[in-house]
Design a protein around this motif. Structure first.
Motif, PDB file in Angstrom:
ATOM      1  N   LEU A  10       0.880  -1.131  -0.163  1.00 25.65           N
ATOM      2  CA  LEU A  10       0.067  -0.073  -0.037  1.00 25.65           C
ATOM      3  C   LEU A  10       0.868   1.362   0.090  1.00 25.65           C
ATOM      4  CD1 LEU A  10      -2.952   0.184   0.317  1.00 25.65           C
ATOM      5  CD2 LEU A  10      -2.760   0.409   2.802  1.00 25.65           C
ATOM      6  N   GLY A  11       0.921   1.945  -1.008  1.00 26.86           N
ATOM      7  CA  GLY A  11       1.686   3.270  -1.228  1.00 26.86           C
ATOM      8  C   GLY A  11       2.560   2.990  -2.238  1.00 26.86           C
ATOM      9  N   ALA A  12       3.211   4.256  -2.804  1.00 25.42           N
ATOM     10  CA  ALA A  12       4.066   4.139  -3.984  1.00 25.42           C
ATOM     11  C   ALA A  12       5.232   5.247  -3.937  1.00 25.42           C
ATOM     12  CB  ALA A  12       3.315   4.446  -5.125  1.00 25.42           C
ATOM     13  N   GLY A  13       5.657   5.502  -2.555  1.00 29.04           N
ATOM     14  CA  GLY A  13       6.856   6.327  -2.152  1.00 29.04           C
ATOM     15  C   GLY A  13       8.108   5.765  -2.289  1.00 29.04           C
ATOM     16  N   GLY A  14       9.068   6.231  -1.629  1.00 32.09           N
ATOM     17  CA  GLY A  14      10.289   5.691  -1.162  1.00 32.09           C
ATOM     18  C   GLY A  14      10.349   4.516  -0.578  1.00 32.09           C
ATOM     19  N   ALA A  15       9.590   4.229   0.437  1.00 34.56           N
ATOM     20  CA  ALA A  15       9.592   3.033   1.246  1.00 34.56           C
ATOM     21  C   ALA A  15       8.941   1.893   0.595  1.00 34.56           C
ATOM     22  CB  ALA A  15       8.768   3.544   2.642  1.00 34.56           C
ATOM     23  N   ALA A  16       7.727   2.183  -0.221  1.00 36.33           N
ATOM     24  CA  ALA A  16       7.372   1.190  -1.001  1.00 36.33           C
ATOM     25  C   ALA A  16       8.197   0.499  -2.030  1.00 36.33           C
ATOM     26  CB  ALA A  16       5.854   1.909  -1.671  1.00 36.33           C
ATOM     27  N   ARG A  17       9.059   1.436  -2.528  1.00 39.76           N
ATOM     28  CA  ARG A  17      10.063   1.132  -3.749  1.00 39.76           C
ATOM     29  C   ARG A  17      11.058   0.205  -3.175  1.00 39.76           C
ATOM     30  NH1 ARG A  17      11.274   3.403  -8.750  1.00 39.76           N
ATOM     31  NH2 ARG A  17      13.739   2.910  -9.392  1.00 39.76           N
ATOM     32  N   ASN A  47      -2.304   2.041  -4.673  1.00 37.80           N
ATOM     33  CA  ASN A  47      -2.072   3.316  -4.457  1.00 37.80           C
ATOM     34  C   ASN A  47      -3.235   4.294  -4.527  1.00 37.80           C
ATOM     35  OD1 ASN A  47      -0.010   5.054  -3.157  1.00 37.80           O
ATOM     36  ND2 ASN A  47       0.044   6.151  -5.113  1.00 37.80           N
ATOM     37  N   ARG A  48      -3.414   5.474  -3.945  1.00 38.80           N
ATOM     38  CA  ARG A  48      -4.557   6.463  -3.909  1.00 38.80           C
ATOM     39  C   ARG A  48      -4.299   6.794  -5.328  1.00 38.80           C
ATOM     40  NH1 ARG A  48      -4.188  11.475  -0.104  1.00 38.80           N
ATOM     41  NH2 ARG A  48      -1.878  11.506  -1.093  1.00 38.80           N
ATOM     42  N   SER A  49      -3.218   7.549  -5.726  1.00 37.45           N
ATOM     43  CA  SER A  49      -2.825   8.168  -6.997  1.00 37.45           C
ATOM     44  C   SER A  49      -2.703   7.158  -8.037  1.00 37.45           C
ATOM     45  CB  SER A  49      -1.806   9.187  -6.891  1.00 37.45           C
ATOM     46  OG  SER A  49      -1.073   9.118  -7.945  1.00 37.45           O
ATOM     47  N   PRO A  79      -5.666  -0.046  -8.093  1.00 39.92           N
ATOM     48  CA  PRO A  79      -6.374   1.062  -7.551  1.00 39.92           C
ATOM     49  C   PRO A  79      -6.839   0.777  -6.055  1.00 39.92           C
ATOM     50  CG  PRO A  79      -7.323   1.036  -9.607  1.00 39.92           C
ATOM     51  CD  PRO A  79      -6.831  -0.202  -9.552  1.00 39.92           C
ATOM     52  N   LEU A  80      -6.526   1.777  -5.124  1.00 35.43           N
ATOM     53  CA  LEU A  80      -6.910   1.676  -3.585  1.00 35.43           C
ATOM     54  C   LEU A  80      -8.399   1.191  -3.545  1.00 35.43           C
ATOM     55  CD1 LEU A  80      -6.099   2.113  -0.801  1.00 35.43           C
ATOM     56  CD2 LEU A  80      -6.488   4.439  -0.999  1.00 35.43           C
ATOM     57  N   GLN A  81      -9.384   1.786  -4.229  1.00 37.73           N
ATOM     58  CA  GLN A  81     -10.793   1.364  -4.104  1.00 37.73           C
ATOM     59  C   GLN A  81     -10.950  -0.156  -4.398  1.00 37.73           C
ATOM     60  OE1 GLN A  81      -9.664   3.820  -6.016  1.00 37.73           O
ATOM     61  NE2 GLN A  81     -10.721   3.773  -8.045  1.00 37.73           N
TER      62      GLN A  81
END
Ligand code: ATR
Length: 279
Positions: A127-134, A151-153, A170-172
């Protein structure tokens, strides 16, 4: 321990760093193992100047934190293949003047999961697509797990999924996925927003292993939801301790005193939480 002319120097470099729990934790770990070293915190704006200082002063190892984890790569002599793939370094070792970079966030997350279960063949939803997700995505893939990014976006999620050659949802639509392991890498639920979760209860299934990288608070809303549905959980402290243990072992060649390190972090986190509370 007495600081002498042969005491080795280690440090965390980032901006800001005054809140960092690493100096207390590493200094306690050095004292516990009798390793003749000190660990300091440097707030740096120019990572290039800081890396030059590491070379000229003979600093033996460095933890790199926000916002320098990506920029630092170009100033190193060598980068571990996993860290190069991730594109971020948070650990430097100085081997006879050669600066080598690693990503202990990734290795720490993998270790935190492997303490509980094997990774190969597991379906992991991140869940998420930032640096930590990477960092976590590349780390678990290297251990043979399959990854889906949620991810939300959509744009950010698809970009990371493409880099990982992984699926995107997508998150939903998260509740439609069947995962063995679900990992929250977003900051949702972090103090002072501790009553929030990035998802609703319907996404959890009994038997799932659920991990949160948020460590303040330790018992996040996300992990409470998971436990209420019968999931096993891994809290954010586990990854934090394991990534630091990797650094300690890389730098000293000694087994990390993880009990002392975990206790030091827990005390520091409880103190920070107390400071933030209104009374
Ligand atoms: P880091 O580099 O520390 O991992 P980041 O780059 O700020 O942090 O990434 C934050 C992640 O949390 C992103 O995936 C973000 O989603 P978007 O790409 O849609 O911005 C996600 N995130 C942050 N706030 C969120 C929220 N309220 N609900 C869902 N996801 C959220």
């Amino acid at each position: 321990m007495t600081i002498t002319a042969t005491t080795q120097v280690f440090a965390v470099m980032g901006n800001p760093v005054r809140h960092s729990l690493s100096p207390v934790m590493f200094n306690q770990a050095f004292a516990e193992t009798g390793y003749n070293a000190v660990y300091a915190a440097f707030e740096v704006t120019s990572v290039q100047d800081a890396v030059n200082a590491v070379r000229s002063l003979g600093i033996r190892g460095v933890s790199i934190t926000i916002p320098h984890k990506v920029t630092v790569l170009e100033f190193l002599d060598e980068v571990d293949p996993l860290a190069a793939e991730i594109g971020a370094v948070n650990t430097i070792i100085n081997r006879n003047g050669r600066l080598i970079g690693f990503n202990s966030d990734s290795l720490g997350a993998v270790k935190a999961i492997e303490e509980v279960t094997r990774l190969d063949g597991k379906r992991i939803v991140i869940l998420g697509a930032g640096g930590a997700a990477r960092a976590i995505g590349f780390g678990v893939q290297a251990k043979g797990a399959g990854v889906t990014i949620v991810n939300r976006s959509i744009a950010n999620g698809e970009t990371l999924a493409k880099a990982l050659n992984a699926d995107f949802t997508p998150l939903q639509d998260l509740h439609r996925l069947d995962a063995d392991i679900l990992i929250n890498t977003t900051s949702v639920g972090m103090t002072p927003d501790s009553l929030r979760s990035p998802v609703d209860d319907t996404v959890f299934r009994s038997g799932m292993l659920v991990m949160d990288i948020v460590y303040a608070p330790l018992h996040t809303c996300f992990l409470r939801q998971a436990r209420n549905t019968g999931c096993m959980t891994i809290n954010g402290l586990s990854m934090l301790v394991h990534q630091a243990a990797f650094q300690f072992e890389l730098w000293t060649g000694l087994p990390a005193p993880t009990g002392v390190m975990q206790q030091s972090l827990t005390t520091g986190l409880n103190f920070a939480e107390g400071e933030d509370s209104p009374s």
